[in-house]
Design a protein around this motif. Sequence first.
Motif, PDB file in Angstrom:
ATOM      1  N   ASP A 193       0.940  -1.221  -0.081  1.00  0.00           N
ATOM      2  CA  ASP A 193      -0.045  -0.019   0.136  1.00  0.00           C
ATOM      3  C   ASP A 193       0.976   1.262  -0.095  1.00  0.00           C
ATOM      4  OD1 ASP A 193      -2.271  -1.510  -0.254  1.00  0.00           O
ATOM      5  OD2 ASP A 193      -2.411  -1.638   2.338  1.00  0.00           O
ATOM      6  N   VAL A 194       1.791   1.269   0.768  1.00  0.00           N
ATOM      7  CA  VAL A 194       2.906   2.321   0.766  1.00  0.00           C
ATOM      8  C   VAL A 194       3.424   2.636  -0.351  1.00  0.00           C
ATOM      9  CG1 VAL A 194       4.880   3.438   2.015  1.00  0.00           C
ATOM     10  CG2 VAL A 194       3.272   2.095   3.337  1.00  0.00           C
ATOM     11  N   ASP A 195       3.976   1.469  -1.118  1.00  0.00           N
ATOM     12  CA  ASP A 195       4.619   1.617  -2.464  1.00  0.00           C
ATOM     13  C   ASP A 195       3.709   2.219  -3.424  1.00  0.00           C
ATOM     14  OD1 ASP A 195       6.844   0.687  -1.308  1.00  0.00           O
ATOM     15  OD2 ASP A 195       6.710  -1.186  -2.008  1.00  0.00           O
ATOM     16  N   ALA A 196       2.181   1.680  -3.399  1.00  0.00           N
ATOM     17  CA  ALA A 196       1.562   1.964  -4.434  1.00  0.00           C
ATOM     18  C   ALA A 196       1.019   3.775  -4.298  1.00  0.00           C
ATOM     19  CB  ALA A 196       0.037   1.292  -4.244  1.00  0.00           C
ATOM     20  N   ALA A 197       1.051   4.013  -3.145  1.00  0.00           N
ATOM     21  CA  ALA A 197       0.760   5.472  -2.846  1.00  0.00           C
ATOM     22  C   ALA A 197       1.912   6.594  -3.190  1.00  0.00           C
ATOM     23  CB  ALA A 197       0.659   5.623  -1.385  1.00  0.00           C
ATOM     24  N   ILE A 198       3.248   5.823  -2.814  1.00  0.00           N
ATOM     25  CA  ILE A 198       4.442   6.547  -3.374  1.00  0.00           C
ATOM     26  C   ILE A 198       4.320   6.638  -4.913  1.00  0.00           C
ATOM     27  CG2 ILE A 198       6.866   6.448  -3.613  1.00  0.00           C
ATOM     28  CD1 ILE A 198       6.960   5.525  -0.603  1.00  0.00           C
ATOM     29  N   GLU A 199       4.050   5.519  -5.511  1.00  0.00           N
ATOM     30  CA  GLU A 199       4.242   5.645  -6.911  1.00  0.00           C
ATOM     31  C   GLU A 199       3.275   6.356  -7.801  1.00  0.00           C
ATOM     32  OE1 GLU A 199       5.616   4.746 -10.874  1.00  0.00           O
ATOM     33  OE2 GLU A 199       6.253   4.067  -8.812  1.00  0.00           O
ATOM     34  N   LYS A 200       2.086   6.464  -7.106  1.00  0.00           N
ATOM     35  CA  LYS A 200       0.870   7.379  -7.643  1.00  0.00           C
ATOM     36  C   LYS A 200       1.306   8.695  -7.291  1.00  0.00           C
ATOM     37  CE  LYS A 200      -3.725   8.558  -6.861  1.00  0.00           C
ATOM     38  NZ  LYS A 200      -4.999   8.596  -5.579  1.00  0.00           N
ATOM     39  N   GLU A 201       1.865   9.024  -6.294  1.00  0.00           N
ATOM     40  CA  GLU A 201       2.403  10.483  -5.902  1.00  0.00           C
ATOM     41  C   GLU A 201       3.461  10.817  -7.222  1.00  0.00           C
ATOM     42  OE1 GLU A 201       1.969  14.149  -4.335  1.00  0.00           O
ATOM     43  OE2 GLU A 201       0.769  12.314  -4.010  1.00  0.00           O
ATOM     44  N   ARG A 202       4.511   9.937  -7.296  1.00  0.00           N
ATOM     45  CA  ARG A 202       5.605  10.213  -8.247  1.00  0.00           C
ATOM     46  C   ARG A 202       4.976  10.540  -9.578  1.00  0.00           C
ATOM     47  NH1 ARG A 202       8.678   7.562 -11.534  1.00  0.00           N
ATOM     48  NH2 ARG A 202       7.464   5.394 -11.355  1.00  0.00           N
ATOM     49  N   LYS A 203       3.945   9.689 -10.078  1.00  0.00           N
ATOM     50  CA  LYS A 203       3.421   9.953 -11.360  1.00  0.00           C
ATOM     51  C   LYS A 203       2.735  11.200 -11.399  1.00  0.00           C
ATOM     52  CE  LYS A 203       3.031   5.292 -12.957  1.00  0.00           C
ATOM     53  NZ  LYS A 203       2.081   4.263 -13.411  1.00  0.00           N
ATOM     54  N   ASN A 204       2.049  11.795 -10.221  1.00  0.00           N
ATOM     55  CA  ASN A 204       1.297  12.953 -10.390  1.00  0.00           C
ATOM     56  C   ASN A 204       2.147  14.141 -10.405  1.00  0.00           C
ATOM     57  OD1 ASN A 204      -1.519  11.524 -10.052  1.00  0.00           O
ATOM     58  ND2 ASN A 204      -1.360  11.724  -7.876  1.00  0.00           N
ATOM     59  N   GLN A 205       3.383  13.854  -9.885  1.00  0.00           N
ATOM     60  CA  GLN A 205       4.376  15.052  -9.799  1.00  0.00           C
ATOM     61  C   GLN A 205       5.148  14.962 -10.953  1.00  0.00           C
ATOM     62  OE1 GLN A 205       4.071  17.395  -7.506  1.00  0.00           O
ATOM     63  NE2 GLN A 205       2.319  16.650  -6.575  1.00  0.00           N
ATOM     64  N   ALA A 206       5.027  14.035 -11.700  1.00  0.00           N
ATOM     65  CA  ALA A 206       6.031  13.851 -12.749  1.00  0.00           C
ATOM     66  C   ALA A 206       5.669  15.046 -13.866  1.00  0.00           C
ATOM     67  CB  ALA A 206       6.180  12.615 -13.574  1.00  0.00           C
ATOM     68  N   ARG A 207       6.836  15.341 -14.728  1.00  0.00           N
ATOM     69  CA  ARG A 207       6.931  16.345 -15.614  1.00  0.00           C
ATOM     70  C   ARG A 207       7.346  15.776 -17.098  1.00  0.00           C
ATOM     71  NH1 ARG A 207      10.244  21.172 -14.690  1.00  0.00           N
ATOM     72  NH2 ARG A 207      11.614  19.992 -13.826  1.00  0.00           N
ATOM     73  N   THR A 208       6.531  16.036 -18.263  1.00  0.00           N
ATOM     74  CA  THR A 208       7.107  15.723 -19.415  1.00  0.00           C
ATOM     75  C   THR A 208       7.758  16.760 -20.040  1.00  0.00           C
ATOM     76  OG1 THR A 208       5.123  14.023 -19.549  1.00  0.00           O
ATOM     77  CG2 THR A 208       6.208  14.382 -21.444  1.00  0.00           C
ATOM     78  N   ILE A 209       8.975  16.433 -20.576  1.00  0.00           N
ATOM     79  CA  ILE A 209       9.823  17.437 -21.278  1.00  0.00           C
ATOM     80  C   ILE A 209      10.260  16.847 -22.543  1.00  0.00           C
ATOM     81  CG2 ILE A 209      11.830  18.991 -21.256  1.00  0.00           C
ATOM     82  CD1 ILE A 209      11.918  18.883 -18.138  1.00  0.00           C
ATOM     83  N   GLU A 210       9.625  17.704 -23.538  1.00  0.00           N
ATOM     84  CA  GLU A 210      10.227  17.098 -24.917  1.00  0.00           C
ATOM     85  C   GLU A 210      11.497  17.681 -25.187  1.00  0.00           C
ATOM     86  OE1 GLU A 210       7.477  17.385 -28.155  1.00  0.00           O
ATOM     87  OE2 GLU A 210       5.556  16.948 -26.895  1.00  0.00           O
ATOM     88  N   VAL A 211      12.332  16.926 -26.064  1.00  0.00           N
ATOM     89  CA  VAL A 211      13.554  17.257 -26.407  1.00  0.00           C
ATOM     90  C   VAL A 211      13.813  17.249 -27.733  1.00  0.00           C
ATOM     91  CG1 VAL A 211      16.137  16.749 -26.172  1.00  0.00           C
ATOM     92  CG2 VAL A 211      14.890  16.252 -24.459  1.00  0.00           C
ATOM     93  N   THR A 212      13.713  18.663 -28.505  1.00  0.00           N
ATOM     94  CA  THR A 212      13.882  18.451 -29.959  1.00  0.00           C
ATOM     95  C   THR A 212      14.934  18.876 -30.817  1.00  0.00           C
ATOM     96  OG1 THR A 212      12.961  20.936 -29.490  1.00  0.00           O
ATOM     97  CG2 THR A 212      11.231  19.034 -29.745  1.00  0.00           C
ATOM     98  N   ASP A 213      16.146  19.533 -29.660  1.00  0.00           N
ATOM     99  CA  ASP A 213      17.160  19.966 -30.277  1.00  0.00           C
ATOM    100  C   ASP A 213      18.435  18.994 -30.201  1.00  0.00           C
ATOM    101  OD1 ASP A 213      17.381  19.995 -27.594  1.00  0.00           O
ATOM    102  OD2 ASP A 213      18.596  21.669 -27.453  1.00  0.00           O
ATOM    103  N   ARG A 214      17.956  17.561 -29.907  1.00  0.00           N
ATOM    104  CA  ARG A 214      18.947  16.525 -29.993  1.00  0.00           C
ATOM    105  C   ARG A 214      18.240  15.332 -30.366  1.00  0.00           C
ATOM    106  NH1 ARG A 214      19.119  14.311 -24.968  1.00  0.00           N
ATOM    107  NH2 ARG A 214      18.462  15.664 -23.074  1.00  0.00           N
ATOM    108  N   LYS A 215      19.115  14.196 -30.151  1.00  0.00           N
ATOM    109  CA  LYS A 215      18.365  12.936 -30.179  1.00  0.00           C
ATOM    110  C   LYS A 215      18.123  12.413 -28.809  1.00  0.00           C
ATOM    111  CE  LYS A 215      20.979  11.179 -34.239  1.00  0.00           C
ATOM    112  NZ  LYS A 215      21.882  10.197 -34.688  1.00  0.00           N
ATOM    113  N   VAL A 216      17.264  11.680 -28.421  1.00  0.00           N
ATOM    114  CA  VAL A 216      17.154  10.833 -27.302  1.00  0.00           C
ATOM    115  C   VAL A 216      18.250  10.062 -26.744  1.00  0.00           C
ATOM    116  CG1 VAL A 216      15.328   9.480 -26.165  1.00  0.00           C
ATOM    117  CG2 VAL A 216      14.629  10.750 -27.968  1.00  0.00           C
ATOM    118  N   GLN A 217      18.454  10.407 -25.310  1.00  0.00           N
ATOM    119  CA  GLN A 217      19.613   9.781 -24.743  1.00  0.00           C
ATOM    120  C   GLN A 217      18.921   9.108 -23.214  1.00  0.00           C
ATOM    121  OE1 GLN A 217      22.016  13.079 -23.499  1.00  0.00           O
ATOM    122  NE2 GLN A 217      22.746  13.450 -25.663  1.00  0.00           N
ATOM    123  N   ASP A 218      19.624   8.198 -22.999  1.00  0.00           N
ATOM    124  CA  ASP A 218      19.324   7.642 -21.577  1.00  0.00           C
ATOM    125  C   ASP A 218      19.113   8.557 -20.558  1.00  0.00           C
ATOM    126  OD1 ASP A 218      19.443   5.114 -22.570  1.00  0.00           O
ATOM    127  OD2 ASP A 218      21.522   4.674 -21.849  1.00  0.00           O
TER     128      ASP A 218
END
Length: 166
Positions: free
Chosen positions: A139-164
């Motif tokens: 339950d604790v792991d699920a709550a942390i994962e949910k919060e992590r997904k809620n706080q995550a940002r998606t940033i598109e990289v357009t000026d270079r190739k995708v890297q690790d």
Amino acid sequence: MGLKIEKLEGNIAKLTIDVPAEEFAAACEKAYQKNKKKISVPGFRAGKVPKNVVEKMYGKEVFYDDAANFIIPDAYGNAYDEAIKELDIVSAPKIEVMEIEDGKPFVFTAEVALKPEVKLGKYKGVKVDKVDATVSDADVDAAIEKERKNQARTIEVTDRKVQDGD
């Protein structure tokens, strides 16, 4: 100063406060002194008009408003100090002037809210179901994962190739 306390319904009290005529006359004089520089009467320089001339021209009531404003805070404060012994006042007063006349006591009322009287019902013997509040590691792991997904940002990289790590 006279004080009469009247309890009304709905946790409201009405304080009727009488201020002696002498104090009211002194407050009228104070109001005259405050306003005499603003009063202009033909034949007199500004600020030099005698009080009796102003009262003849405009009536004695011309100073009543300011006199009431001088008297009410102190008179209500004294009444509050006297009434607090038997009342639990919890609000600012609603002031209403009842009698304001030269040579007579100044009378006003103050309506205030009181702390409500609480009457407990039957509370002994009341059964309450116990709620299970155990939390597992999943339950604790699920709550942390949910919060992590809620706080995550998606940033598109357009000026270079995708890297690790992107």
